[in-house]
Design a protein around this motif. Structure first.
Motif, PDB file in Angstrom:
ATOM      1  N   ILE A 244      35.993  30.836  33.907  1.00 53.77           N
ATOM      2  CA  ILE A 244      35.682  29.501  33.644  1.00 53.77           C
ATOM      3  C   ILE A 244      34.208  29.164  33.418  1.00 53.77           C
ATOM      4  O   ILE A 244      33.865  28.344  32.507  1.00 53.77           O
ATOM      5  CB  ILE A 244      36.314  28.522  34.708  1.00 53.77           C
ATOM      6  CG1 ILE A 244      37.870  28.666  34.596  1.00 53.77           C
ATOM      7  CG2 ILE A 244      36.090  27.209  34.172  1.00 53.77           C
ATOM      8  CD1 ILE A 244      38.359  28.179  33.068  1.00 53.77           C
ATOM      9  N   GLN A 245      33.658  29.573  34.501  1.00 54.39           N
ATOM     10  CA  GLN A 245      32.043  29.419  34.632  1.00 54.39           C
ATOM     11  C   GLN A 245      31.290  30.071  33.648  1.00 54.39           C
ATOM     12  O   GLN A 245      30.361  29.602  32.975  1.00 54.39           O
ATOM     13  CB  GLN A 245      31.502  30.098  35.994  1.00 54.39           C
ATOM     14  CG  GLN A 245      30.175  29.777  36.230  1.00 54.39           C
ATOM     15  CD  GLN A 245      29.695  30.111  37.637  1.00 54.39           C
ATOM     16  OE1 GLN A 245      30.816  29.972  38.523  1.00 54.39           O
ATOM     17  NE2 GLN A 245      28.407  30.179  37.883  1.00 54.39           N
ATOM     18  N   ASP A 246      31.513  31.407  33.315  1.00 54.63           N
ATOM     19  CA  ASP A 246      30.912  32.229  32.166  1.00 54.63           C
ATOM     20  C   ASP A 246      31.286  31.379  30.885  1.00 54.63           C
ATOM     21  O   ASP A 246      30.457  31.790  30.042  1.00 54.63           O
ATOM     22  CB  ASP A 246      31.304  33.757  32.269  1.00 54.63           C
ATOM     23  CG  ASP A 246      30.837  34.380  33.414  1.00 54.63           C
ATOM     24  OD1 ASP A 246      29.785  33.779  34.169  1.00 54.63           O
ATOM     25  OD2 ASP A 246      31.269  35.307  33.755  1.00 54.63           O
ATOM     26  N   ALA A 247      32.375  31.213  30.668  1.00 55.36           N
ATOM     27  CA  ALA A 247      32.824  30.364  29.539  1.00 55.36           C
ATOM     28  C   ALA A 247      32.116  29.052  29.059  1.00 55.36           C
ATOM     29  O   ALA A 247      32.130  28.504  28.220  1.00 55.36           O
ATOM     30  CB  ALA A 247      34.090  30.097  29.278  1.00 55.36           C
ATOM     31  N   GLY A 248      31.232  28.523  30.220  1.00 57.12           N
ATOM     32  CA  GLY A 248      30.470  27.204  30.130  1.00 57.12           C
ATOM     33  C   GLY A 248      31.497  26.017  30.088  1.00 57.12           C
ATOM     34  O   GLY A 248      30.973  24.877  29.676  1.00 57.12           O
ATOM     35  N   VAL A 258      41.332  19.938  33.943  1.00 60.86           N
ATOM     36  CA  VAL A 258      42.350  19.503  35.153  1.00 60.86           C
ATOM     37  C   VAL A 258      43.177  20.543  35.618  1.00 60.86           C
ATOM     38  O   VAL A 258      43.472  20.666  36.849  1.00 60.86           O
ATOM     39  CB  VAL A 258      43.186  18.286  34.466  1.00 60.86           C
ATOM     40  CG1 VAL A 258      44.375  17.999  35.517  1.00 60.86           C
ATOM     41  CG2 VAL A 258      42.250  16.997  34.129  1.00 60.86           C
ATOM     42  N   GLU A 259      43.586  21.378  34.601  1.00 62.26           N
ATOM     43  CA  GLU A 259      44.543  22.372  35.205  1.00 62.26           C
ATOM     44  C   GLU A 259      44.732  23.232  33.787  1.00 62.26           C
ATOM     45  O   GLU A 259      44.301  23.205  32.830  1.00 62.26           O
ATOM     46  CB  GLU A 259      45.890  22.008  35.402  1.00 62.26           C
ATOM     47  CG  GLU A 259      46.690  21.250  34.468  1.00 62.26           C
ATOM     48  CD  GLU A 259      48.128  20.427  34.641  1.00 62.26           C
ATOM     49  OE1 GLU A 259      48.108  20.210  35.935  1.00 62.26           O
ATOM     50  OE2 GLU A 259      49.167  20.190  33.971  1.00 62.26           O
ATOM     51  N   GLY A 264      54.175  29.400  31.342  1.00 65.31           N
ATOM     52  CA  GLY A 264      54.966  28.279  32.053  1.00 65.31           C
ATOM     53  C   GLY A 264      54.664  28.010  33.354  1.00 65.31           C
ATOM     54  O   GLY A 264      55.450  26.985  33.965  1.00 65.31           O
ATOM     55  N   GLN A 265      53.669  28.648  34.110  1.00 66.74           N
ATOM     56  CA  GLN A 265      53.248  28.243  35.341  1.00 66.74           C
ATOM     57  C   GLN A 265      51.984  27.302  35.085  1.00 66.74           C
ATOM     58  O   GLN A 265      51.160  27.544  34.036  1.00 66.74           O
ATOM     59  CB  GLN A 265      52.901  29.331  36.200  1.00 66.74           C
ATOM     60  CG  GLN A 265      54.227  30.366  36.224  1.00 66.74           C
ATOM     61  CD  GLN A 265      53.882  31.397  37.281  1.00 66.74           C
ATOM     62  OE1 GLN A 265      52.525  31.764  37.240  1.00 66.74           O
ATOM     63  NE2 GLN A 265      54.834  31.949  37.781  1.00 66.74           N
ATOM     64  N   VAL A 266      51.978  26.350  36.046  1.00 66.56           N
ATOM     65  CA  VAL A 266      50.782  25.463  36.218  1.00 66.56           C
ATOM     66  C   VAL A 266      49.735  26.087  37.039  1.00 66.56           C
ATOM     67  O   VAL A 266      50.117  26.002  38.506  1.00 66.56           O
ATOM     68  CB  VAL A 266      51.075  23.892  36.242  1.00 66.56           C
ATOM     69  CG1 VAL A 266      49.863  22.784  36.478  1.00 66.56           C
ATOM     70  CG2 VAL A 266      51.976  23.518  35.138  1.00 66.56           C
ATOM     71  N   LEU A 267      48.405  26.121  36.841  1.00 64.89           N
ATOM     72  CA  LEU A 267      47.299  26.662  37.751  1.00 64.89           C
ATOM     73  C   LEU A 267      46.339  25.284  38.060  1.00 64.89           C
ATOM     74  O   LEU A 267      45.755  25.165  36.882  1.00 64.89           O
ATOM     75  CB  LEU A 267      46.649  27.757  37.009  1.00 64.89           C
ATOM     76  CG  LEU A 267      47.271  28.977  36.641  1.00 64.89           C
ATOM     77  CD1 LEU A 267      46.252  29.895  36.029  1.00 64.89           C
ATOM     78  CD2 LEU A 267      47.909  29.382  37.755  1.00 64.89           C
ATOM     79  N   SER A 268      46.687  24.700  38.996  1.00 67.28           N
ATOM     80  CA  SER A 268      45.881  23.600  39.485  1.00 67.28           C
ATOM     81  C   SER A 268      44.674  23.636  40.190  1.00 67.28           C
ATOM     82  O   SER A 268      44.787  24.803  40.777  1.00 67.28           O
ATOM     83  CB  SER A 268      46.726  22.435  40.225  1.00 67.28           C
ATOM     84  OG  SER A 268      47.353  22.755  41.262  1.00 67.28           O
ATOM     85  N   ALA A 269      43.601  23.153  40.287  1.00 67.68           N
ATOM     86  CA  ALA A 269      42.500  23.137  41.260  1.00 67.68           C
ATOM     87  C   ALA A 269      41.925  24.400  40.902  1.00 67.68           C
ATOM     88  O   ALA A 269      41.678  25.463  41.665  1.00 67.68           O
ATOM     89  CB  ALA A 269      42.839  23.029  42.585  1.00 67.68           C
ATOM     90  N   VAL A 270      41.638  24.619  39.595  1.00 59.91           N
ATOM     91  CA  VAL A 270      41.293  25.920  38.998  1.00 59.91           C
ATOM     92  C   VAL A 270      39.731  26.302  39.397  1.00 59.91           C
ATOM     93  O   VAL A 270      38.894  25.340  39.429  1.00 59.91           O
ATOM     94  CB  VAL A 270      41.130  25.636  37.415  1.00 59.91           C
ATOM     95  CG1 VAL A 270      40.588  27.074  36.758  1.00 59.91           C
ATOM     96  CG2 VAL A 270      42.516  25.377  36.693  1.00 59.91           C
ATOM     97  N   PRO A 272      36.267  28.550  39.581  1.00 55.08           N
ATOM     98  CA  PRO A 272      35.020  29.035  38.736  1.00 55.08           C
ATOM     99  C   PRO A 272      35.406  30.284  38.246  1.00 55.08           C
ATOM    100  O   PRO A 272      35.225  30.600  36.937  1.00 55.08           O
ATOM    101  CB  PRO A 272      33.866  28.799  39.333  1.00 55.08           C
ATOM    102  CG  PRO A 272      34.284  27.785  40.528  1.00 55.08           C
ATOM    103  CD  PRO A 272      35.373  28.154  40.806  1.00 55.08           C
ATOM    104  N   ARG A 273      35.901  31.183  38.878  1.00 55.15           N
ATOM    105  CA  ARG A 273      36.008  32.570  38.634  1.00 55.15           C
ATOM    106  C   ARG A 273      37.569  32.925  38.113  1.00 55.15           C
ATOM    107  O   ARG A 273      37.642  34.288  37.661  1.00 55.15           O
ATOM    108  CB  ARG A 273      35.698  33.418  39.739  1.00 55.15           C
ATOM    109  CG  ARG A 273      34.388  33.711  40.211  1.00 55.15           C
ATOM    110  CD  ARG A 273      33.442  33.782  39.288  1.00 55.15           C
ATOM    111  NE  ARG A 273      32.039  33.857  39.519  1.00 55.15           N
ATOM    112  CZ  ARG A 273      30.954  34.201  38.964  1.00 55.15           C
ATOM    113  NH1 ARG A 273      31.330  34.529  37.478  1.00 55.15           N
ATOM    114  NH2 ARG A 273      29.831  34.001  39.287  1.00 55.15           N
ATOM    115  N   THR A 274      38.317  31.885  37.724  1.00 51.88           N
ATOM    116  CA  THR A 274      39.596  32.174  37.132  1.00 51.88           C
ATOM    117  C   THR A 274      39.344  32.717  35.664  1.00 51.88           C
ATOM    118  O   THR A 274      38.547  32.206  35.164  1.00 51.88           O
ATOM    119  CB  THR A 274      40.231  30.783  36.927  1.00 51.88           C
ATOM    120  OG1 THR A 274      40.844  30.560  38.338  1.00 51.88           O
ATOM    121  CG2 THR A 274      41.485  31.310  36.425  1.00 51.88           C
TER     122      THR A 274
END
Length: 524
Positions: A244-248, A258-259, A264-270, A272-274
């Protein structure tokens, strides 16, 4: 002394001084903006015709010059590249994604020089300005110290080829009109390329030291409209396998992630390194202008399924905002039940109510009076519904069309064929540009309507009418008088050449380049 020489050579003194007055008047008119340039030069051409200084053939000679039609055709070719999304494609593969200030200069400036050698400066500067504005928000690039170098780099590129600027083409036309052989496409490169290289080196060194470092500010307003929008990562996206961070996408102003919905799965509170993956649905919340910025990221598209059912090419679609009026028949219905897509040939991407975003599935939102809808539709949506009783207000967001490679690749091939044909001497630049413009229209890289709008007729009028002024300066003997004055100032050929260069530079600061060329051309 000049008047005596004029009388003894048999030239009408009245016409001589009329031309002198018109030159001074034109210069003053351009400096003080007495009239627009095209009106000023048309007025001067009419006066020269009615006074008998020029014949009708001499007055209209500029309109038959091949340089004028070459410039007009190049306007269409460049517009074809832009409308087909070819400029975005070129930008993506030649520049990529600058990550910091130094990286932006290294990537953008050389490419700007190269492209400006073949394409009009304005779309090139506009293209890279948009790129840098987008990247500055994602990677903290200071625009105050990079945009001026981009502008200067485009000017440096223009001196490298015959078609780099319209002024080069005008001079080529004047040379041919004088009975001499014109320039080839790359003949100017012997002088232009060394100048461009020195200029680039100077900007790399000087720009960080001399230009101001101003931080951009984002104004915050009460009741700013916010939307909730889903974006889909497509195959081949530049975001795949980036964090997320490297993609700006971490610190976008006025927008936050937000997410993420993945398989089919929701990743909330993403975090920065995801890492992002193909097929991810990214749910963003933010202002309409910030949502718009997401559309400029390659391989990131709006994820609403209904938009794929719209008629027409995706490159012809635009984003709009529309406020529902009390008389709208959809009030009290869900977007799905109201059959919005069938009714308006557009889809609702998100809804804002009282400045606050509405969550949940868009199709299940019950519409209310005063709701602001974020809509994607064909570019004629604004013209059709801006006066409709269904909406209180319809406005277009300034979104550029996404690159459509089905049109972009043919447009690039047409452009390269034009360059190759003129560079090898197979046909002249005039013939190759006309054929390229026709090919752009035939391949539907640009519509006839957009092609007509792309031509800057004011510039063409100025150039054509400036031919008349140049012919008058020559016919009354003013050029010989100017040359005599220069020879009195300096007796050496080098000194005379320097004087011509200096006078051209000074006049260029006061009037448009093409007019300065006509004023100084006979001094040589």
């Amino acid at each position: 002394m000049i008047l005596t020489d004029v009388l003894t050579t048999g030239i009408d003194a009245l016409q001589f001084w009329l031309v002198v007055f018109l030159l001074v008047f034109t210069l003053a008119g351009l400096i003080f903006n007495l009239l627009s340039p095209e009106k000023l030069f048309i007025f001067v051409a009419v006066v020269l015709l009615l006074s008998g200084t020029l014949t009708p053939a001499q007055t209209l000679a500029g309109f038959s010059n091949t340089g004028i039609f070459t410039i007009a055709a190049l306007y269409v070719v460049v517009a074809g590249l832009k409308e087909a999304g070819a400029t975005q494609l070129i930008r993506r593969y030649l520049v990529g994604t600058p990550k910091n200030q130094h990286d932006a200069a290294i990537r953008v400036l050389p490419v700007t020089v190269v492209l400006s050698a073949f394409v009009n400066n304005t779309p090139i500067v506009a293209m890279f300005t948009t790129l840098l504005q987008d990247q500055s928000k994602r990677f903290s690039i200071q625009l105050s110290s990079i945009l001026i170098p981009v502008s200067y780099a485009s000017i440096l590129g223009g001196v490298c080829t015959l078609i780099g600027t319209s002024t080069n083409l005008v001079v080529d036309g004047l040379v041919k009109q004088s009975g001499h052989h014109g320039f080839s496409l790359f003949e100017l490169a012997w002088v232009g390329i060394p100048i461009a290289l020195v200029g680039l080196a100077y900007m790399y060194w000087a720009a960080p030291r001399l230009l101001p470092k101003r931080e951009s500010s984002i104004e915050q307003f009460d009741q700013v409209r916010e939307y909730l929008v889903e974006m889909l990562i497509q195959p081949g996206s530049e975001l795949i396998r980036k964090s997320i961070q490297d993609a700006g996408l971490r610190n976008l102003p006025g927008l936050y992630l937000v997410e993420i919905e993945r398989s089919g799965q929701v990743l909330s509170a993403v975090r920065p390194r995801t890492l992002l993956e193909e097929g991810d649905r990214l749910v963003f919340a933010g202002s309409p202008q910030s949502v718009l910025e997401l559309n400029t990221i390659h391989g990131l598209t709006l994820a609403d399924e209904q938009r794929f059912k719209l008629d027409g090419n995706s490159s012809d679609r635009r984003l709009f905002e529309a406020v529902l009026s009390p008389s709208n028949p959809m009030i009290g219905l869900t977007i799905k039940a109201s059959r919005f897509r069938h009714r308006y040939s557009a889809v609702v991407l998100s809804v804002s109510r009282h400045g606050e975003r509405l969550s949940g599935k868009v199709g299940e939102i019950i519409l209310c009076e005063g709701d602001t809808l974020l809509i994607e539709g064909q570019k004629g949506f604004l013209m059709r519904y801006r006066n409709s009783r269904d909406f209180l207000l319809v406005s277009k967001l300034g979104t550029p069309p996404a690159a459509d490679e089905r049109k972009a690749i043919p447009a690039i091939l047409i452009f390269l064929a034009m360059i190759l044909a003129s560079a090898t001497g197979f046909i002249s630049i005039f013939e190759s540009s006309i054929l390229a413009a026709m090919a752009m229209l035939t391949m539907r890289c640009i519509s006839y309507e957009d092609a007509g709008k792309s031509v800057d007729y004011q510039v063409l009028l100025v150039i054509a009418c400036a031919f008349a002024l140049g012919a008058a300066v020559d016919s009354v003997g003013l050029t010989r008088e100017i040359a005599a004055v220069l020879l009195q100032v300096t007796s050496s050929p080098l000194g005379a050449l320097v004087a011509i260069y200096v006078s051209t530079v000074v006049l260029t600061e006061l009037m448009i380049n093409n007019a300065a060329v006509y004023t100084c051309r006979e001094q040589a």
